[in-house]
Structures are given as structure tokens and as C-alpha cells.
Design a protein around this motif. Structure first.
Motif, PDB file in Angstrom:
ATOM      1  N   ALA A  79       0.876  -1.177   0.000  1.00  0.00           N
ATOM      2  CA  ALA A  79       0.000   0.000   0.000  1.00  0.00           C
ATOM      3  C   ALA A  79       0.907   1.219   0.000  1.00  0.00           C
ATOM      4  O   ALA A  79       1.586   1.476   0.995  1.00  0.00           O
ATOM      5  N   ILE A 187       1.458  -6.178  -6.250  1.00  0.00           N
ATOM      6  CA  ILE A 187       0.215  -5.437  -6.450  1.00  0.00           C
ATOM      7  C   ILE A 187       0.120  -4.399  -5.342  1.00  0.00           C
ATOM      8  O   ILE A 187       0.050  -4.757  -4.158  1.00  0.00           O
ATOM      9  N   ASP A 188       0.149  -3.113  -5.718  1.00  0.00           N
ATOM     10  CA  ASP A 188       0.053  -2.032  -4.735  1.00  0.00           C
ATOM     11  C   ASP A 188      -1.385  -1.524  -4.736  1.00  0.00           C
ATOM     12  O   ASP A 188      -1.846  -0.889  -5.691  1.00  0.00           O
ATOM     13  N   LEU A 189      -2.081  -1.819  -3.635  1.00  0.00           N
ATOM     14  CA  LEU A 189      -3.521  -1.562  -3.598  1.00  0.00           C
ATOM     15  C   LEU A 189      -3.862  -0.114  -3.279  1.00  0.00           C
ATOM     16  O   LEU A 189      -5.028   0.238  -3.140  1.00  0.00           O
ATOM     17  N   ASP A 190      -2.832   0.734  -3.149  1.00  0.00           N
ATOM     18  CA  ASP A 190      -3.091   2.134  -2.818  1.00  0.00           C
ATOM     19  C   ASP A 190      -2.316   3.085  -3.737  1.00  0.00           C
ATOM     20  O   ASP A 190      -2.074   4.228  -3.381  1.00  0.00           O
ATOM     21  N   TYR A 196      -5.053   0.335  -8.914  1.00  0.00           N
ATOM     22  CA  TYR A 196      -3.875  -0.163  -8.205  1.00  0.00           C
ATOM     23  C   TYR A 196      -2.615   0.005  -9.043  1.00  0.00           C
ATOM     24  O   TYR A 196      -2.672   0.460 -10.188  1.00  0.00           O
ATOM     25  N   TRP A 198       1.111  -2.038 -10.321  1.00  0.00           N
ATOM     26  CA  TRP A 198       1.611  -3.401 -10.511  1.00  0.00           C
ATOM     27  C   TRP A 198       3.067  -3.405 -10.966  1.00  0.00           C
ATOM     28  O   TRP A 198       3.509  -2.513 -11.680  1.00  0.00           O
ATOM     29  N   HIS A 334     -12.205   1.317   1.962  1.00  0.00           N
ATOM     30  CA  HIS A 334     -10.896   0.989   1.396  1.00  0.00           C
ATOM     31  C   HIS A 334      -9.850   0.689   2.477  1.00  0.00           C
ATOM     32  O   HIS A 334      -9.127  -0.303   2.400  1.00  0.00           O
TER      33      HIS A 334
END
Ligand code: FAD
Length: 396
Positions: A79, A187-190, A196, A198, A334
Motif C-alpha cells: 500500500a 500489487i500495490d492496492l493504494d 492499483y 503493478w 478501502h
């Protein structure tokens, strides 16, 4: 004089090549058009999931053991660069470069006996007379026409006036960086709003990208800059490329009469994960099968009804994905969502199995809201007592 074919396919990405191969195997005469000669570039993360791998095997007879892919089972969730979780036994993800991948699929369509027109630009479409004019003055007659010409679909514009809805479309930016000695998929969800970031390792490069709902990300290039800096790749920002992707909506009526839209032209990208290759191949196959059935019944105009019915399960999945997208990316949930992912290996595995096509959205929804609600309460309680660091995912 028009040259006549049972099926004319416009666009030879995964969707168009799948449609062409399937139609040729049904014994139909097929023309396959593309505005580009192959090989050609296509901006894409090139992540081929287990779901896509199954469609590749079924439609093209193409296995993952081929030299086109780097396969990894290791996934890192972050994140804004902060580690959330690592999974070392994820379902396999296969990363490929679209230039070579699409050229291979296009080559398999050629081998199946389709007649290729590329590079060529399509012009006016006349569905009533079953005729497509080409910009070079030639014309093609068809029983069924399949529009597989991507997000900026000329065929969709000819039918409906616009190729996608600017209010719901997503946008993504990518760069190719030198390869690293690390096969983690990240995978960077933030890294973006309603989207996102990647990092996808490939055999000869590392694809770094960020993407999200277009209207929610007015500063996406800045987001990409931050993401590249986290990976020590700031120098690549100047060379970034961008493209829209229909990861927010799909056409409920993807075609009309003898004209069918498939893949991105039909909006068939998962709104949560951004995956589009699998749905492109599946929809290409379904459209060709619908064309075969309608032509066998003597009425190419019946193809749309057959195709739409065949697409219903995929449309159902995408509707569920859209619901979940609102929960996962929406402002309210979120942060608790990131905490759930960080704290729950079972949730990490369920997400990855969803991506791999081992679970569907109905499976995911079971228990999801309950878990999220529990964690939402725990997060709020943690904030009050100072015992829960949401961003780092440390549950008290
Ligand atoms: C940055 C980015 C990252 C992505 N990452 C992933 C990922 O990791 N995994 C995944 O599954 N999906 C990913 N996607 C989505 C995926 O790229 C698409 O869903 C997929 O390529 C759709 O396939 P398609 O065959 O419908 O269209 P396309 O692959 O776009 O192919 C369309 C074809 O039509 C041709 N064409 C276009 N216009 C015309 C015209 N007027 N006349 C004739 N031919 C034309 C083009 O040259 C092209 O060959 C990503 C998308 C983007 C933008």
C-alpha cells in the motif's frame, strides 16, 4: 465488387484471433483484418491468469510451457510501497510481452486458414447490406461481422456512435524497466484511486504501471512517478505510455443483428482486477460459435441473440465484480479492506484464487461482507485505543 466471407473479424488481438480460429475450425470462410501488421506493440501488463491459460489451451491449443511466459507463484501486496503481505504459494501467474504473445495468436489464426488483411483500415459499415468498406477502396461482404478492435473500436462507433463511456472508463500508465533478480508479482492496492499499481516480472523486463478510474485520477502521472521511485526506476517516467481500458462498465447489448462486439470493444474487462485477456478470448470464441449457429440456420442476423445469451454468465460475473469494486475501492471501506488483506492469509488466497479463475465472485461474496464488517469494527476500535495500524496492517 465485394469479396465475400462467412465471417469478417475486425481486429486481431486475443479476442479477434480467438474468433477467427474458432470460426475457421467450424468450417467457415474467415477474413481477419487489423490496422497493424504483426508483430505490433500493445500496452498491457501481460498478466495471463489461470483462467486465461485455460482459454488459451481450449481455443488455441497453446500451452504455458511455451517460451512466451515467465511464471511466478510469489505475490507481494503493498500500500503506497508499504508491505502488506507476501504469498509464496499463490496460484500460478504467467507474464508475457503482448508484442510476441499477440503475434503468436495471430500466427495460429493464419495457420487455421483465415485470410488476413493487415495492415488495413476499415471504413463504412453497412449491417443491412452486410458490407464493410475498407479505406483502400475494397469492400468485404459478410454473413456475420465480429468487431474485435479494442477499446477505441471503430465497429462500436459505427453501431452506437461512441466506442466507450468516458464516465466509467479506466486509464493506465506503464513503463518497461530493466529486469530484476526477483520473480515476485507486486500489487500495490493504494497506488491510484479506484485502481492499483503493478510490478510484473517478465523474461526480459519488469513492467511497472498504475491504473484506475479515469475521472478519479487527474494526477495519474504523478502517481506513476511515486510508484517508479519506490522501485528505483524514476528515470523511466519520461518514457511512460498510457491507454484507456474499459474496466468499469460493459455493453449490455454488445452488437446488433449480424454484428457482434467482443473483448475490449464490448467492455469485457474485470472492473476490480483489470483482467481482460481471458474475457477477450472467451467472448471471441462465443461470438464465432454464435455466428456458426446463426449461419447454419440460414440467418446471420440471428447471431446477436445467440451470442448475447451465451455471454450472460460472464455479464453476471462482471456485475458482481462491479458491486465488489464499489466496496473495495470506495472511500468508506478501502482502509478497512487493506487491513483485512494484511491480516488475513485466507483473504489473500481467496483474492488470488479469484484472479486465477479458481473461484468466482459468488464464492468471494460468501462471508466477505461479514469479515469486512468485523474488521471495520476492529479498525475503528483500534483507532480509538491506538492499537491498530491500518496502513501497515498490524492487527491488535
Ligand atoms: C495498461 C494496461 C494493462 C493491462 N494489463 C492486463 C493484464 O495484465 N492482464 C489482462 O488480462 N489484461 C490486461 N489489460 C487488458 C487487456 O490488455 C485487454 O483487455 C485485452 O488486450 C483485450 O483484447 P482485445 O483483443 O479485445 O483488444 P486488443 O488487444 O486491444 O486488440 C485489438 C486489435 O484491434 C486492432 N485495431 C484497433 N483499431 C482497429 C481498427 N480501427 N481497424 C482494424 N484493427 C484495429 C489493434 O491493432 C489490435 O490488434 C491491460 C490493459 C491496459 C491498457
Amino acid at each position: 465488387m465485394a469479396q465475400n466471407f462467412d465471417v469478417v473479424v475486425v481486429g486481431s488481438g486475443p479476442a479477434g484471433s480467438a474468433a477467427a480460429v474458432t470460426a475457421a475450425r467450424l468450417g467457415l470462410s474467415v477474413a481477419l483484418l487489423d490496422r497493424a501488421a504483426f508483430p505490433r506493440e500493445k500496452l498491457c501488463g501481460g498478466g495471463v491468469t489461470g483462467r486465461a491459460a485455460r482459454h488459451l489451451a481450449e481455443v488455441f491449443g497453446l500451452g504455458i510451457e511455451e517460451d512466451l511466459f515467465l511464471t511466478s507463484r510469489r505475490v507481494r501486496f503493498t500500500a503506497q510501497g508499504r508491505p502488506l503481505a507476501e504469498v509464496d504459494d499463490a496460484p500460478a501467474l504467467h507474464m508475457t510481452m503482448r508484442r510476441e504473445f499477440d503475434a503468436r495468436l495471430h500466427g495460429l489464426a493464419l495457420e487455421a486458414g483465415v485470410e488476413v488483411f493487415a495492415p488495413v483500415k476499415p471504413g463504412a459499415l453497412d449491417p443491412a447490406r452486410r458490407r464493410l468498406d475498407l479505406a483502400d477502396g475494397r469492400s468485404l461482404g459478410f454473413g456475420v461481422l465480429i468487431g474485435a478492435d479494442g477499446i477505441n473500436s471503430h465497429i462500436a462507433r459505427q453501431l452506437f456512435g461512441q466506442s466507450f463511456d468516458p464516465a466509467t472508463v479506466a486509464f493506465a500508465l506503464e513503463v518497461e524497466a530493466p529486469p530484476r533478480d526477483d520473480d515476485h508479482v507486486e500489487i500495490d492496492l493504494d497506488a491510484a484511486c479506484w485502481g492499483y499499481g503493478w510490478a510484473f516480472p517478465k523474461c526480459e523486463s519488469l513492467t511497472l504501471g498504475v491504473g484506475g478510474l479515469h475521472r478519479a485520477n487527474p494526477h495519474l502521472k504523478r502517481n506513476l512517478g511515486h510508484y517508479l521511485a519506490q522501485h528505483g526506476a524514476d528515470g523511466q517516467l519520461a518514457g511512460c505510455k498510457g491507454q484507456f481500458l474499459p474496466a468499469g462498465d460493459f455493453r449490455t447489448r454488445p452488437g446488433r443483428g449480424p454484428v457482434l462486439l467482443v473483448g475490449d470493444a464490448a467492455g469485457l474487462v474485470d472492473p476490480l482486477t483489470g483482467e481482460g485477456i481471458a474475457h477477450a478470448i472467451l467472448s471471441g470464441r462465443l461470438a464465432a460459435e454464435a455466428a456458426g449457429q446463426a449461419l447454419a440456420a440460414g440467418d446471420g442476423g440471428g447471431a446477436f441473440g445467440i451470442y448475447r445469451a451465451a455471454l450472460a454468465p460472464l455479464h453476471g460475473e462482471l456485475r458482481q465484480a462491479r458491486l465488489l469494486q464499489r466496496v473495495v475501492f470506495g472511500r468508506l471501506m478501502h482502509r478497512p479492506m487493506l487491513a483485512v488483506i494484511a491480516a488475513r492469509p485466507s483473504m489473500q488466497h481467496r483474492m488470488l484464487r479469484l484472479l486465477a479463475g479458481e473461484l468466482d465472485y459468488a464464492d468471494i461474496r460468501k462471508g466477505f461482507f461479514l469479515r469486512l464488517a468485523r474488521h471495520g469494527v476492529a479498525t475503528v476500535a483500534g483507532r480509538v485505543t491506538g492499537r491498530h495500524n491500518v496502513a501497515a496492517g498490524e492487527s491488535a
